[in-house]
Write a protein that holds these residues in place. Structure first.
Motif, PDB file in Angstrom:
ATOM      1  N   TYR A 105      46.059  45.250  48.839  1.00 10.16           N
ATOM      2  CA  TYR A 105      45.818  45.768  47.491  1.00 10.16           C
ATOM      3  C   TYR A 105      46.307  44.772  46.449  1.00 10.16           C
ATOM      4  O   TYR A 105      46.998  43.811  46.753  1.00 10.16           O
ATOM      5  CB  TYR A 105      46.513  47.123  47.292  1.00 10.16           C
ATOM      6  N   GLN A 106      45.906  45.025  45.217  1.00 11.34           N
ATOM      7  CA  GLN A 106      46.443  44.253  44.093  1.00 11.34           C
ATOM      8  C   GLN A 106      47.044  45.232  43.097  1.00 11.34           C
ATOM      9  O   GLN A 106      46.521  46.314  42.894  1.00 11.34           O
ATOM     10  CB  GLN A 106      45.378  43.373  43.456  1.00 11.34           C
ATOM     11  N   LEU A 107      48.167  44.825  42.535  1.00 12.90           N
ATOM     12  CA  LEU A 107      48.885  45.654  41.567  1.00 12.90           C
ATOM     13  C   LEU A 107      48.744  45.003  40.203  1.00 12.90           C
ATOM     14  O   LEU A 107      49.158  43.854  40.011  1.00 12.90           O
ATOM     15  CB  LEU A 107      50.359  45.775  41.965  1.00 12.90           C
ATOM     16  N   ILE A 108      48.155  45.733  39.281  1.00 15.09           N
ATOM     17  CA  ILE A 108      47.970  45.243  37.917  1.00 15.09           C
ATOM     18  C   ILE A 108      48.813  46.119  37.001  1.00 15.09           C
ATOM     19  O   ILE A 108      48.602  47.332  36.938  1.00 15.09           O
ATOM     20  CB  ILE A 108      46.481  45.271  37.506  1.00 15.09           C
TER      21      ILE A 108
ATOM     22  N   GLN B 216      34.652  53.200  34.314  1.00 14.99           N
ATOM     23  CA  GLN B 216      33.822  52.087  34.778  1.00 14.99           C
ATOM     24  C   GLN B 216      34.492  51.328  35.924  1.00 14.99           C
ATOM     25  O   GLN B 216      33.845  50.963  36.904  1.00 14.99           O
ATOM     26  CB  GLN B 216      33.525  51.135  33.626  1.00 14.99           C
ATOM     27  N   MET B 217      35.804  51.091  35.806  1.00 15.45           N
ATOM     28  CA  MET B 217      36.541  50.374  36.858  1.00 15.45           C
ATOM     29  C   MET B 217      36.608  51.209  38.131  1.00 15.45           C
ATOM     30  O   MET B 217      36.504  50.677  39.230  1.00 15.45           O
ATOM     31  CB  MET B 217      37.949  50.009  36.394  1.00 15.45           C
ATOM     32  N   ALA B 218      36.780  52.529  37.997  1.00 14.72           N
ATOM     33  CA  ALA B 218      36.807  53.406  39.173  1.00 14.72           C
ATOM     34  C   ALA B 218      35.460  53.358  39.890  1.00 14.72           C
ATOM     35  O   ALA B 218      35.401  53.262  41.125  1.00 14.72           O
ATOM     36  CB  ALA B 218      37.158  54.830  38.763  1.00 14.72           C
ATOM     37  N   LYS B 219      34.372  53.410  39.137  1.00 12.93           N
ATOM     38  CA  LYS B 219      33.037  53.332  39.736  1.00 12.93           C
ATOM     39  C   LYS B 219      32.809  51.982  40.399  1.00 12.93           C
ATOM     40  O   LYS B 219      32.216  51.900  41.474  1.00 12.93           O
ATOM     41  CB  LYS B 219      31.961  53.588  38.669  1.00 12.93           C
ATOM     42  N   LYS B 220      33.280  50.925  39.756  1.00  8.58           N
ATOM     43  CA  LYS B 220      33.111  49.577  40.304  1.00  8.58           C
ATOM     44  C   LYS B 220      33.841  49.421  41.634  1.00  8.58           C
ATOM     45  O   LYS B 220      33.285  48.890  42.592  1.00  8.58           O
ATOM     46  CB  LYS B 220      33.608  48.533  39.302  1.00  8.58           C
ATOM     47  N   THR B 221      35.081  49.904  41.708  1.00  9.48           N
ATOM     48  CA  THR B 221      35.827  49.791  42.969  1.00  9.48           C
ATOM     49  C   THR B 221      35.171  50.637  44.061  1.00  9.48           C
ATOM     50  O   THR B 221      35.114  50.211  45.212  1.00  9.48           O
ATOM     51  CB  THR B 221      37.310  50.195  42.804  1.00  9.48           C
ATOM     52  N   GLN B 222      34.659  51.821  43.702  1.00 11.92           N
ATOM     53  CA  GLN B 222      33.981  52.665  44.685  1.00 11.92           C
ATOM     54  C   GLN B 222      32.711  51.991  45.203  1.00 11.92           C
ATOM     55  O   GLN B 222      32.418  52.045  46.392  1.00 11.92           O
ATOM     56  CB  GLN B 222      33.637  54.024  44.083  1.00 11.92           C
ATOM     57  N   THR B 223      31.959  51.365  44.302  1.00  9.56           N
ATOM     58  CA  THR B 223      30.740  50.661  44.685  1.00  9.56           C
ATOM     59  C   THR B 223      31.037  49.536  45.669  1.00  9.56           C
ATOM     60  O   THR B 223      30.265  49.283  46.590  1.00  9.56           O
ATOM     61  CB  THR B 223      30.031  50.086  43.432  1.00  9.56           C
ATOM     62  N   LEU B 224      32.185  48.871  45.493  1.00  7.46           N
ATOM     63  CA  LEU B 224      32.582  47.760  46.361  1.00  7.46           C
ATOM     64  C   LEU B 224      33.385  48.235  47.582  1.00  7.46           C
ATOM     65  O   LEU B 224      33.991  47.430  48.275  1.00  7.46           O
ATOM     66  CB  LEU B 224      33.400  46.747  45.558  1.00  7.46           C
ATOM     67  N   SER B 225      33.409  49.551  47.821  1.00  7.75           N
ATOM     68  CA  SER B 225      34.140  50.164  48.945  1.00  7.75           C
ATOM     69  C   SER B 225      35.647  50.007  48.845  1.00  7.75           C
ATOM     70  O   SER B 225      36.343  49.878  49.848  1.00  7.75           O
ATOM     71  CB  SER B 225      33.640  49.602  50.285  1.00  7.75           C
ATOM     72  N   GLY B 226      36.149  50.021  47.626  1.00  9.06           N
ATOM     73  CA  GLY B 226      37.588  49.976  47.397  1.00  9.06           C
ATOM     74  C   GLY B 226      38.061  51.251  46.734  1.00  9.06           C
ATOM     75  O   GLY B 226      37.302  52.226  46.628  1.00  9.06           O
ATOM     76  N   THR B 227      39.324  51.257  46.313  1.00  5.36           N
ATOM     77  CA  THR B 227      39.872  52.415  45.612  1.00  5.36           C
ATOM     78  C   THR B 227      40.602  51.945  44.363  1.00  5.36           C
ATOM     79  O   THR B 227      41.091  50.817  44.304  1.00  5.36           O
ATOM     80  CB  THR B 227      40.868  53.200  46.483  1.00  5.36           C
TER      81      THR B 227
ATOM     82  N   GLY C 127      39.159  40.578  44.427  1.00  5.83           N
ATOM     83  CA  GLY C 127      39.815  41.275  45.522  1.00  5.83           C
ATOM     84  C   GLY C 127      41.307  41.032  45.567  1.00  5.83           C
ATOM     85  O   GLY C 127      41.822  40.251  44.790  1.00  5.83           O
ATOM     86  N   PRO C 128      41.969  41.736  46.438  1.00  4.38           N
ATOM     87  CA  PRO C 128      41.525  42.796  47.334  1.00  4.38           C
ATOM     88  C   PRO C 128      40.909  43.965  46.561  1.00  4.38           C
ATOM     89  O   PRO C 128      41.194  44.164  45.391  1.00  4.38           O
ATOM     90  CB  PRO C 128      42.794  43.243  48.057  1.00  4.38           C
ATOM     91  N   LEU C 129      40.066  44.715  47.249  1.00  2.00           N
ATOM     92  CA  LEU C 129      39.279  45.759  46.592  1.00  2.00           C
ATOM     93  C   LEU C 129      40.064  47.015  46.256  1.00  2.00           C
ATOM     94  O   LEU C 129      39.618  47.817  45.447  1.00  2.00           O
ATOM     95  CB  LEU C 129      38.070  46.108  47.458  1.00  2.00           C
ATOM     96  N   ASN C 130      41.214  47.221  46.886  1.00  2.11           N
ATOM     97  CA  ASN C 130      42.074  48.343  46.529  1.00  2.11           C
ATOM     98  C   ASN C 130      42.950  47.908  45.361  1.00  2.11           C
ATOM     99  O   ASN C 130      43.683  46.925  45.463  1.00  2.11           O
ATOM    100  CB  ASN C 130      42.941  48.769  47.714  1.00  2.11           C
ATOM    101  N   VAL C 131      42.853  48.648  44.267  1.00  2.00           N
ATOM    102  CA  VAL C 131      43.542  48.270  43.034  1.00  2.00           C
ATOM    103  C   VAL C 131      44.512  49.371  42.623  1.00  2.00           C
ATOM    104  O   VAL C 131      44.142  50.553  42.595  1.00  2.00           O
ATOM    105  CB  VAL C 131      42.532  48.020  41.888  1.00  2.00           C
ATOM    106  N   ILE C 132      45.739  48.974  42.329  1.00  2.00           N
ATOM    107  CA  ILE C 132      46.711  49.890  41.731  1.00  2.00           C
ATOM    108  C   ILE C 132      46.879  49.434  40.296  1.00  2.00           C
ATOM    109  O   ILE C 132      47.296  48.304  40.048  1.00  2.00           O
ATOM    110  CB  ILE C 132      48.059  49.871  42.475  1.00  2.00           C
ATOM    111  N   LEU C 133      46.523  50.290  39.361  1.00  2.00           N
ATOM    112  CA  LEU C 133      46.601  49.982  37.943  1.00  2.00           C
ATOM    113  C   LEU C 133      47.789  50.747  37.365  1.00  2.00           C
ATOM    114  O   LEU C 133      47.741  51.972  37.251  1.00  2.00           O
ATOM    115  CB  LEU C 133      45.288  50.384  37.263  1.00  2.00           C
ATOM    116  N   ASP C 134      48.843  50.024  37.021  1.00  2.00           N
ATOM    117  CA  ASP C 134      50.066  50.644  36.509  1.00  2.00           C
ATOM    118  C   ASP C 134      49.983  50.766  34.994  1.00  2.00           C
ATOM    119  O   ASP C 134      50.139  49.784  34.271  1.00  2.00           O
ATOM    120  CB  ASP C 134      51.284  49.820  36.929  1.00  2.00           C
TER     121      ASP C 134
END
Length: 159
Positions: free
Chosen positions: A57-60, A109-120, A85-92
């Motif tokens: 994951y990545q932490l932003i 928009q970001m939630a939809k984008k991560t879902q489209t790319l098979s991430g969270t 990537g990584p496609l799993n994103v933690i947005l703090d």
């Protein structure tokens, strides 16, 4: 009389097995402790942030105002981070002072984008952000968490 500390800066590149994407990170090493310095993100005067890339994951972390002024920069910079990537994103967003409808829109928009790319997309919130999200009934769509540990656990469950 004082103490002398010697630090070694080491820039290295990490990659994931899934993709051949490379992520720059800086490590500061002072024997025996090693610390990863988050990559600063250039957003706006009113919105600042940093990015830490981990294996799965990545932490932003963001601080400031997520509003109509900062929305275009947020969309561009965070969108690039999601693509890299990584496609799993933690947005703090726990230190966000203000979020308006433009900010909520770009989170969707970001939630939809991560879902489209098979991430969270896991969003860490504070009471102010949570209240705003619940006011427009997006709390079921956006995955709101109260801590980074909780978000990491959700990512682990999704595998």
């Amino acid at each position: 009389m004082g103490f002398k500390f010697t630090y070694i800066l080491k820039i290295f590149w990490t990659s994931t097995e899934k993709e051949n994407t490379i992520y720059p990170q800086i490590k500061v090493r002072s024997h025996p402790l090693e610390v990863i310095i988050p990559e600063p993100l250039t957003l706006t005067v009113s919105l600042r942030g940093s990015r830490e890339v981990k294996e799965t994951y990545q932490l932003i972390r963001l601080t400031g105002l997520l509003d109509a002024f900062s929305e275009p920069a947020f969309k561009k910079v965070i969108g690039k981070c999601v693509e890299d990537g990584p496609l799993n994103v933690i947005l703090d967003l726990s230190t966000i002072d203000f979020i308006d409808s433009s900010g909520l829109g770009v989170l969707v928009q970001m939630a939809k984008k991560t879902q489209t790319l098979s991430g969270t997309l896991q969003i860490i919130t504070n009471p102010r952000v949570t209240q705003t999200v619940k006011l427009v009934r997006l709390d079921q769509f956006l995955s709101l968490q109260t801590s980074i540990d909780e978000a990491i656990a959700k990512i682990a469950q999704a595998k």
